[in-house]
Design an enzyme around this catalytic site. Sequence first.
Site: not given
Ligand SMILES: NC(=O)c1ccc[n+]([C@@H]2O[C@H](COP(=O)([O-])OP(=O)(O)OC[C@H]3O[C@@H](n4cnc5c(N)ncnc54)[C@H](O)[C@@H]3O)[C@@H](O)[C@H]2O)c1
Length: 303
Positions: A164, A168
């Site tokens: 991951y 990133k």
């Molecule tokens: N939530 C946090 O605090 C946090 C922190 C750092 C980074 N991020 C990043 O933010 C982004 C969103 O995270 P989140 O927390 O909302 O996650 P989440 O799991 O709630 O949502 C991610 C979505 O991506 C979709 N997805 C996964 N693989 C896919 C693909 N191949 N094609 C299309 N859709 C796909 C999933 O179905 C899901 O609905 C991610 O990139 C994550 O790494 C989140």
Amino acid sequence: MGNFLAGKVIAVTGAGRGIGRAVALAAANEGAKVVVNDYGVSIDGGEPASEIAESVVKDIQAAGGEAVAVADDISTMAGGQRVVDVAQTEFGRLDGAVCVAGILRERMLFNMSEEEWDPVIATHLKGTFTVFRAASALMRKQGTGTLIGFTSGNHQGSVSQANYASAKGGIISLVRSAALGLHKYGVTANAIAPVARTRMSANVPVELTEIGEPEDVAALVVYLLSERAREEKITGQVYTIAGPKIAVWAQPRELRAGYADGGWTPSKIADFLPGTVGTDPMPMLAQLEAMAEAAARKARPNA
Ligand SMILES: NC(=O)c1ccc[n+]([C@@H]2O[C@H](COP(=O)([O-])OP(=O)(O)OC[C@H]3O[C@@H](n4cnc5c(N)ncnc54)[C@H](O)[C@@H]3O)[C@@H](O)[C@H]2O)c1
């Protein structure tokens, strides 16, 4: 409804849940027509379901907005291209592409398998490339557009998510390359490192002291997609948004250099490097002990 994005067409990957969903709803609420992409997978990338993207489209339409669903896997070239093609065929153009889709497969590096490495890199890094690739070709012709990638504070390194963290870090370099390569075509590119309550952040083994809601992140995305951000010529930036905090990350640059005459040998470097060029202490290395204590506390909430 606001008008921050009036008349714009915005595509959002991973828009079925969490941050992506909040971005899609906020963009529609600010007047954008939205392509809602989500493969509808579990947190580790399995069990795809097309109704996840469709339900967000229904929510947008119920609120009076315009949206279309694309349930494709953006880790494939065809999936990334389809997101852009649907924007063009349904709405005639594409002003913003926001790559939020992500999965997790946590494992210590010494135990990590190829099946844990490849899909994580494919979803985050290649999944940003596939959409940026297709979107940038169209935006270049339009002479305008905004690309947004999703990174993480973990790009600094991670104890148990080397896959991951590597993806990133790659996304930041991809965003900066897009900012440089597309500058003369009027296209901007920025990255967001969010901290927000979602199913993904619920999985983090440590307590997050600075955290907010997906709607906070969506507000920053809407701003970066808007003419207000384009007027400020914001490009090549990485922003963190975590509840009440917004921060900008430093650009990578050489910290300290030393020069010596003649060729280098290992022993000359051994005499020269520690006292002149030295090191730049790694902030996360200094936090390892505190992180381990926080993880232990989270594992034993009543202790
Ligand atoms: N939530 C946090 O605090 C946090 C922190 C750092 C980074 N991020 C990043 O933010 C982004 C969103 O995270 P989140 O927390 O909302 O996650 P989440 O799991 O709630 O949502 C991610 C979505 O991506 C979709 N997805 C996964 N693989 C896919 C693909 N191949 N094609 C299309 N859709 C796909 C999933 O179905 C899901 O609905 C991610 O990139 C994550 O790494 C989140």
